[in-house]
Write an enzyme that holds these catalytic residues in place. Structure first.
Site, PDB file in Angstrom:
ATOM      1  N   GLY A 285       0.820  -1.205   0.000  1.00  0.00           N
ATOM      2  CA  GLY A 285       0.000   0.000   0.000  1.00  0.00           C
ATOM      3  C   GLY A 285       0.854   1.255   0.000  1.00  0.00           C
ATOM      4  O   GLY A 285       1.906   1.317   0.633  1.00  0.00           O
TER       5      GLY A 285
ATOM      6  N   ILE B  86       3.764   0.790   9.075  1.00  0.00           N
ATOM      7  CA  ILE B  86       3.254   0.258  10.347  1.00  0.00           C
ATOM      8  C   ILE B  86       3.747  -1.160  10.592  1.00  0.00           C
ATOM      9  O   ILE B  86       3.103  -1.946  11.274  1.00  0.00           O
ATOM     10  CB  ILE B  86       1.718   0.297  10.401  1.00  0.00           C
ATOM     11  CG1 ILE B  86       1.117  -0.509   9.237  1.00  0.00           C
ATOM     12  CG2 ILE B  86       1.211   1.720  10.386  1.00  0.00           C
ATOM     13  CD1 ILE B  86      -0.386  -0.720   9.379  1.00  0.00           C
ATOM     14  N   ASP B  87       4.904  -1.485  10.034  1.00  0.00           N
ATOM     15  CA  ASP B  87       5.416  -2.845  10.160  1.00  0.00           C
ATOM     16  C   ASP B  87       6.421  -2.965  11.303  1.00  0.00           C
ATOM     17  O   ASP B  87       7.476  -3.575  11.171  1.00  0.00           O
ATOM     18  CB  ASP B  87       6.040  -3.288   8.843  1.00  0.00           C
ATOM     19  CG  ASP B  87       5.008  -3.302   7.720  1.00  0.00           C
ATOM     20  OD1 ASP B  87       4.120  -4.167   7.771  1.00  0.00           O
ATOM     21  OD2 ASP B  87       5.079  -2.442   6.828  1.00  0.00           O
TER      22      ASP B  87
ATOM     23  N   MET C 160      -5.743   0.862  10.282  1.00  0.00           N
ATOM     24  CA  MET C 160      -4.979  -0.269   9.770  1.00  0.00           C
ATOM     25  C   MET C 160      -4.273  -1.025  10.894  1.00  0.00           C
ATOM     26  O   MET C 160      -4.003  -0.469  11.951  1.00  0.00           O
ATOM     27  CB  MET C 160      -3.964   0.213   8.742  1.00  0.00           C
ATOM     28  CG  MET C 160      -4.563   0.752   7.470  1.00  0.00           C
ATOM     29  SD  MET C 160      -3.294   1.277   6.297  1.00  0.00           S
ATOM     30  CE  MET C 160      -2.559  -0.310   5.874  1.00  0.00           C
ATOM     31  N   GLY C 161      -3.968  -2.286  10.598  1.00  0.00           N
ATOM     32  CA  GLY C 161      -3.294  -3.145  11.566  1.00  0.00           C
ATOM     33  C   GLY C 161      -3.881  -4.534  11.504  1.00  0.00           C
ATOM     34  O   GLY C 161      -4.794  -4.852  12.261  1.00  0.00           O
ATOM     35  N   ARG C 162      -3.369  -5.359  10.557  1.00  0.00           N
ATOM     36  CA  ARG C 162      -3.958  -6.682  10.353  1.00  0.00           C
ATOM     37  C   ARG C 162      -3.748  -7.591  11.556  1.00  0.00           C
ATOM     38  O   ARG C 162      -4.648  -8.286  11.989  1.00  0.00           O
ATOM     39  CB  ARG C 162      -3.368  -7.326   9.095  1.00  0.00           C
ATOM     40  CG  ARG C 162      -4.005  -8.654   8.711  1.00  0.00           C
ATOM     41  CD  ARG C 162      -3.285  -9.319   7.554  1.00  0.00           C
ATOM     42  NE  ARG C 162      -3.298  -8.508   6.370  1.00  0.00           N
ATOM     43  CZ  ARG C 162      -2.209  -7.997   5.790  1.00  0.00           C
ATOM     44  NH1 ARG C 162      -1.016  -8.212   6.319  1.00  0.00           N
ATOM     45  NH2 ARG C 162      -2.292  -7.277   4.696  1.00  0.00           N
TER      46      ARG C 162
ATOM     47  N   GLU D  54      -8.337  -2.880  12.116  1.00  0.00           N
ATOM     48  CA  GLU D  54      -9.116  -3.402  10.999  1.00  0.00           C
ATOM     49  C   GLU D  54      -9.412  -4.889  11.120  1.00  0.00           C
ATOM     50  O   GLU D  54     -10.366  -5.388  10.532  1.00  0.00           O
ATOM     51  CB  GLU D  54      -8.366  -3.158   9.685  1.00  0.00           C
ATOM     52  CG  GLU D  54      -7.019  -3.866   9.611  1.00  0.00           C
ATOM     53  CD  GLU D  54      -6.298  -3.632   8.300  1.00  0.00           C
ATOM     54  OE1 GLU D  54      -6.980  -3.561   7.262  1.00  0.00           O
ATOM     55  OE2 GLU D  54      -5.060  -3.522   8.307  1.00  0.00           O
TER      56      GLU D  54
END
Length: 280
Positions: free
Chosen positions: A5, A129-130, A175-177, A232
């Protein structure tokens, strides 16, 4: 190559890599893959060596991905093609700007290159955000993303308080799987107990729906408004919130996509408390 993304840090990191390569004088040429792995497979690369510094400074401040991004998963059949493309350009160092899936691609190519006797050094440059990548303290773009989420939560709180009974509750989805770095960052703007957000849901901790509603009700009763921030991929103890069994999409890396939890939780709160609840 740029992958995943698009965020501002994709271009900032690209600028940093090219600038340092030029200053070091250790590389003959610097090439970029158009749309990441897809472009490399198709032989679409761009020589970045002689791009003027003034152009790079503009690119560094621009959103999107200057080279074009991709979410294509590397397959076993792709490996010899990719190695052949790299060899044709005499590539000895491959910088991959992206997140977890991009790091997986880089690791696979590094292993396969070693097996093939190709001298290739692969460097993964984390994205936004990793922070959960091994040995990563924080990603280059995390600070600005965290600030954005904190300001969004503050704004949602101000709006909900101002709207009063017309629309006093808001649930934001970020976001944040699998990890809740960004959702947790929503609390950075809080100065006192009444400040938003009042509830934060992280993917690492299952959401108890009854407890969630009770927390929202408590904040609403006490302050006259309430704001929750949810990741999310926030889940209940039984899996996906809302009981959805089948994802509406599964990407090349096997990640399933479901309806967002904010929408479901907003509906749940609205029904239980008979109060209009927004989600965003």
């Amino acid at each position: 190559m740029q992958s995943g993304g698009c965020t501002n840090v994709l271009n900032s990191s690209l600028f940093g890599i090219v600038s340092e390569a030029a200053d070091a004088g250790a590389f003959g040429r610097v090439h970029g893959a158009s749309h990441g792995l897809e472009g490399l497979l198709e032989g679409k690369t761009v020589d970045l060596t002689d791009v003027p510094q003034a152009t790079w400074r503009r690119i560094a401040r621009s959103p999107g991905a200057a080279l074009g991004s991709t979410r294509r998963k590397l397959t076993p059949d792709d490996v010899p093609i990719v190695l052949g493309r790299l060899a044709a350009l005499s590539i000895g160092y491959w910088f991959i700007i992206g997140g977890n899936d991009s790091a997986e691609t880089g690791h696979t190519l590094s292993v396969e290159a070693t097996k093939a006797g190709y001298d290739l050094t692969v460097v993964n440059v984390p994205k936004t955000i990793d922070n959960d990548l091994v040995m990563t303290d924080h990603c280059p773009g995390y600070g600005s993303a965290a600030r954005f989420v904190a300001l969004a939560a503050m704004g949602a709180g101000a709006d909900a308080e101002a709207m009063g009974a017309a629309s006093p509750i808001t649930i934001q989805e970020v976001m944040g799987r699998d990890t809740g770095w960004l959702a947790a960052a929503a609390a950075l703007g809080r100065r006192e107990e009444r400040d938003a957000p009042h509830v934060i849901c992280l993917p690492e901790t299952p959401v108890d729906e009854d407890r969630f509603v009770a927390q929202i009700e408590a904040a609403y009763t006490r302050f006259g408004f309430a704001v929750a921030v949810v990741s999310e991929n926030a889940r209940s103890a039984n899996g996906v919130l809302g009981g959805q069994c089948e994802p509406w999409f599964v990407d090349d890396f096997g990640h399933p996509y479901y309806d967002g939890p904010a929408r479901y939780l907003a509906g749940l709160v609205s029904k239980r408390l008979s109060v209009r609840t927004r989600y965003e």
